[in-house]
Design a protein around this motif. Structure first.
Motif, mmCIF file in Angstrom:
data_model
loop_
_atom_site.group_PDB
_atom_site.id
_atom_site.type_symbol
_atom_site.label_atom_id
_atom_site.label_comp_id
_atom_site.label_asym_id
_atom_site.label_seq_id
_atom_site.Cartn_x
_atom_site.Cartn_y
_atom_site.Cartn_z
ATOM 1 N N LEU A 193 0.830 -1.207 0.000
ATOM 2 C CA LEU A 193 0.000 0.000 0.000
ATOM 3 C C LEU A 193 0.863 1.255 0.000
ATOM 4 C CD1 LEU A 193 -2.871 -0.968 2.479
ATOM 5 C CD2 LEU A 193 -2.972 -0.830 -0.010
ATOM 6 N N GLU A 194 1.986 1.205 0.711
ATOM 7 C CA GLU A 194 2.894 2.348 0.715
ATOM 8 C C GLU A 194 3.481 2.573 -0.678
ATOM 9 O OE1 GLU A 194 6.961 3.877 3.024
ATOM 10 O OE2 GLU A 194 5.912 2.056 3.676
ATOM 11 N N GLU A 195 3.823 1.482 -1.378
ATOM 12 C CA GLU A 195 4.412 1.592 -2.708
ATOM 13 C C GLU A 195 3.396 2.086 -3.732
ATOM 14 O OE1 GLU A 195 5.921 -2.259 -3.534
ATOM 15 O OE2 GLU A 195 7.640 -2.087 -2.181
ATOM 16 N N TYR A 196 2.148 1.657 -3.602
ATOM 17 C CA TYR A 196 1.127 2.023 -4.591
ATOM 18 C C TYR A 196 0.557 3.414 -4.351
ATOM 19 C CZ TYR A 196 1.154 -3.118 -4.967
ATOM 20 O OH TYR A 196 1.527 -4.435 -5.093
ATOM 21 N N ASN A 197 0.873 4.008 -3.189
ATOM 22 C CA ASN A 197 0.308 5.293 -2.797
ATOM 23 C C ASN A 197 1.120 6.440 -3.397
ATOM 24 O OD1 ASN A 197 -1.098 7.326 -1.521
ATOM 25 N ND2 ASN A 197 -0.179 6.983 0.494
ATOM 26 N N SER A 198 1.027 6.615 -4.711
ATOM 27 C CA SER A 198 1.779 7.661 -5.399
ATOM 28 C C SER A 198 1.141 7.912 -6.764
ATOM 29 C CB SER A 198 3.235 7.242 -5.586
ATOM 30 O OG SER A 198 3.322 6.166 -6.512
ATOM 31 N N THR A 199 1.620 8.942 -7.457
ATOM 32 C CA THR A 199 1.111 9.211 -8.805
ATOM 33 C C THR A 199 1.666 8.209 -9.812
ATOM 34 O OG1 THR A 199 2.884 10.841 -9.089
ATOM 35 C CG2 THR A 199 0.704 11.662 -8.433
ATOM 36 N N ALA A 200 2.745 7.516 -9.465
ATOM 37 C CA ALA A 200 3.193 6.404 -10.303
ATOM 38 C C ALA A 200 2.320 5.186 -10.063
ATOM 39 C CB ALA A 200 4.653 6.063 -10.014
ATOM 40 N N GLY A 201 1.665 5.169 -8.890
ATOM 41 C CA GLY A 201 0.744 4.102 -8.545
ATOM 42 C C GLY A 201 -0.691 4.507 -8.802
ATOM 43 N N VAL A 202 -1.567 4.245 -7.825
ATOM 44 C CA VAL A 202 -3.009 4.404 -8.055
ATOM 45 C C VAL A 202 -3.445 5.838 -8.316
ATOM 46 C CG1 VAL A 202 -3.650 2.328 -6.785
ATOM 47 C CG2 VAL A 202 -3.423 4.489 -5.562
ATOM 48 N N TRP A 203 -2.695 6.831 -7.782
ATOM 49 C CA TRP A 203 -3.139 8.214 -7.957
ATOM 50 C C TRP A 203 -2.779 8.770 -9.328
ATOM 51 C CZ3 TRP A 203 -6.599 8.654 -4.471
ATOM 52 C CH2 TRP A 203 -6.438 8.025 -3.238
ATOM 53 N N GLY A 204 -2.120 7.976 -10.156
ATOM 54 C CA GLY A 204 -1.885 8.366 -11.540
ATOM 55 C C GLY A 204 -3.057 8.025 -12.442
ATOM 56 N N CYS A 205 -4.018 7.286 -11.918
ATOM 57 C CA CYS A 205 -5.200 6.900 -12.701
ATOM 58 C C CYS A 205 -6.129 8.100 -12.879
ATOM 59 C CB CYS A 205 -5.939 5.769 -11.992
ATOM 60 S SG CYS A 205 -7.545 5.360 -12.708
ATOM 61 N N THR A 206 -6.538 8.367 -14.116
ATOM 62 C CA THR A 206 -7.430 9.497 -14.406
ATOM 63 C C THR A 206 -8.897 9.105 -14.371
ATOM 64 O OG1 THR A 206 -7.349 9.095 -16.796
ATOM 65 C CG2 THR A 206 -5.662 10.549 -15.865
ATOM 66 N N ARG A 207 -9.192 7.840 -14.092
ATOM 67 C CA ARG A 207 -10.570 7.337 -14.027
ATOM 68 C C ARG A 207 -11.318 7.605 -15.345
ATOM 69 N NH1 ARG A 207 -12.400 5.699 -9.270
ATOM 70 N NH2 ARG A 207 -14.556 6.065 -9.918
ATOM 71 N N CYS A 208 -10.641 7.422 -16.462
ATOM 72 C CA CYS A 208 -11.280 7.647 -17.760
ATOM 73 C C CYS A 208 -12.160 6.475 -18.174
ATOM 74 C CB CYS A 208 -10.232 7.914 -18.838
ATOM 75 S SG CYS A 208 -9.142 6.505 -19.176
ATOM 76 N N PHE A 209 -11.996 5.322 -17.526
ATOM 77 C CA PHE A 209 -12.804 4.122 -17.746
ATOM 78 C C PHE A 209 -12.411 3.370 -19.019
ATOM 79 C CE2 PHE A 209 -16.743 1.557 -17.797
ATOM 80 C CZ PHE A 209 -16.845 1.283 -16.452
ATOM 81 N N ASN A 210 -11.405 3.866 -19.753
ATOM 82 C CA ASN A 210 -11.005 3.186 -20.985
ATOM 83 C C ASN A 210 -10.558 1.755 -20.740
ATOM 84 O OD1 ASN A 210 -11.578 5.384 -22.535
ATOM 85 N ND2 ASN A 210 -9.468 5.982 -22.919
ATOM 86 N N CYS A 211 -9.831 1.531 -19.636
ATOM 87 C CA CYS A 211 -9.312 0.183 -19.377
ATOM 88 C C CYS A 211 -10.438 -0.824 -19.202
ATOM 89 C CB CYS A 211 -8.382 0.192 -18.165
ATOM 90 S SG CYS A 211 -9.128 0.815 -16.640
ATOM 91 N N ASN A 212 -11.489 -0.440 -18.488
ATOM 92 C CA ASN A 212 -12.630 -1.333 -18.329
ATOM 93 C C ASN A 212 -13.343 -1.578 -19.655
ATOM 94 O OD1 ASN A 212 -12.073 -1.294 -15.598
ATOM 95 N ND2 ASN A 212 -14.175 -0.875 -14.971
#
Length: 333
Positions: A193-212
């Motif tokens: 969780l510490e590693e993923y807590n960054s803009t390189a991790g989950v906060w870099g997601c723009t929630r555009c929904f394209n991946c889904n």
């Protein structure tokens, strides 16, 4: 039926160009069948990847009619319904990856980003000696959705977050990352969780929904990213929030209060942490001064029309999230 297949081609160290091939092919044929026919009977130099032809290996990922897809999975008839040009299908290499030749891309950045999230059960869990890592059917079922990923690169290709932030590891990596968090055998949750807590991790997601939207296996990477965010936020309750989390919290709070973002407060509350981060506040001074000089610093703020409705909508969503979180805690108990 007569069909035009327009392919974006590229030789090494050369500019891309478009070439159109005309085929006589069945509407039930796949896009991969079209490419095979072109290579076998019209142009043997056309380069593309393929293997299983049955939506298992993910080798034939490419952009078809403007979005990432598997050539073996999509029929000519269905693609013509999506096409903006009559009797024409357009094909291009996957996005966000260097082109090697024609429809073949260099997947090394894709694999490197996957390795960045360490998608393996932690070594601490292996210190149990020779015993088996047994799981109940319910524990195993939590991993099925992410386990369906075939590493085709479709989500990575169409990810807006990756396009604007090269450091972002991508939706495929974070979907695998959540698989580790959901695996009861893994013992590195806090570190992950510490590693993923960054803009390189989950906060870099723009929630555009394209991946889904483009995922051929219904892995729903955005859903997995949201689950990781939820765990980070839950873990951070009662602690000083790091900047990526403040960014999300302040954004929602300002929109809730004003209907849109009050730019004067946004930087102060996110970077300056509401005047508690002196170094952050000082870092804002050069930007603030340039904005004042150019007349771009807003001196006043007015709430947007419909602010009350926006506030009510946000509060309803927050109430629903709290209710679902409470139900989740009770189900674990």
């Amino acid at each position: 039926m007569e069909l035009n297949v327009q392919i974006l081609r590229q030789a090494p160290d050369a500019a891309p160009y478009s070439q159109t091939f005309r085929l006589d092919i069945s509407p039930g044929a796949t896009v991969l069948d079209c490419l095979n026919q072109i290579k076998w009977s019209q142009d043997g130099t056309l380069a593309f990847r393929k293997n299983c032809r049955n939506t298992i290996c993910g080798s034939c990922g490419m952009r078809i009619n403007g979005r990432a897809a598997l050539a073996c999975q999509n029929s000519v008839a269905n693609e013509l319904k999506r096409s903006l040009q009559p009797q024409t299908i357009t094909i291009a290499p996957l996005g966000n990856l260097p082109v090697v030749r024609d429809l073949i891309v260099d997947m090394q950045p894709f694999w490197q980003n996957l390795d960045d999230v360490n998608p393996y059960v932690s070594t601490a869990a292996r210190s149990l000696g020779e015993g088996e890592f047994r799981q109940t059917p319910g524990q195993r079922a939590k991993l099925n959705e992410m386990g369906n990923c075939i590493m085709c690169g479709a989500c990575y290709s169409d990810c807006n977050g990756k396009e604007v932030n090269p450091e972002f590891v991508g939706p495929h990596a974070l979907a695998k990352a959540y698989r580790m968090l959901a695996d009861n055998r893994d013992q590195a949750t806090d570190q992950r969780l510490e590693e993923y807590n960054s803009t390189a991790g989950v906060w870099g997601c723009t929630r555009c929904f394209n991946c889904n939207t483009v995922c051929p296996m219904d892995v729903a990477p955005l859903d997995q990213i949201s689950k990781i965010k939820g765990e980070i936020l839950t873990q951070a309750q009662g602690l000083p929030a790091p900047r990526p989390i403040r960014h999300r919290q302040v954004l929602v709070d300002l929109v809730k209060r004003g209907g849109w973002v009050d730019e004067r407060k946004f930087g102060l509350e996110v970077v300056g942490n509401k005047f508690r981060d002196l170094r952050g506040l000082l870092s804002l001074l050069p930007l603030g001064w340039r904005m004042v000089q150019r007349g771009k610093f807003p001196m006043s703020f007015e709430k947007s029309a419909g602010q009350a409705q926006v506030q009510g909508l946000i509060e309803s969503v927050q109430s629903l999230e709290k209710s679902q979180a409470h139900q989740g805690v009770r189900s674990h108990e």
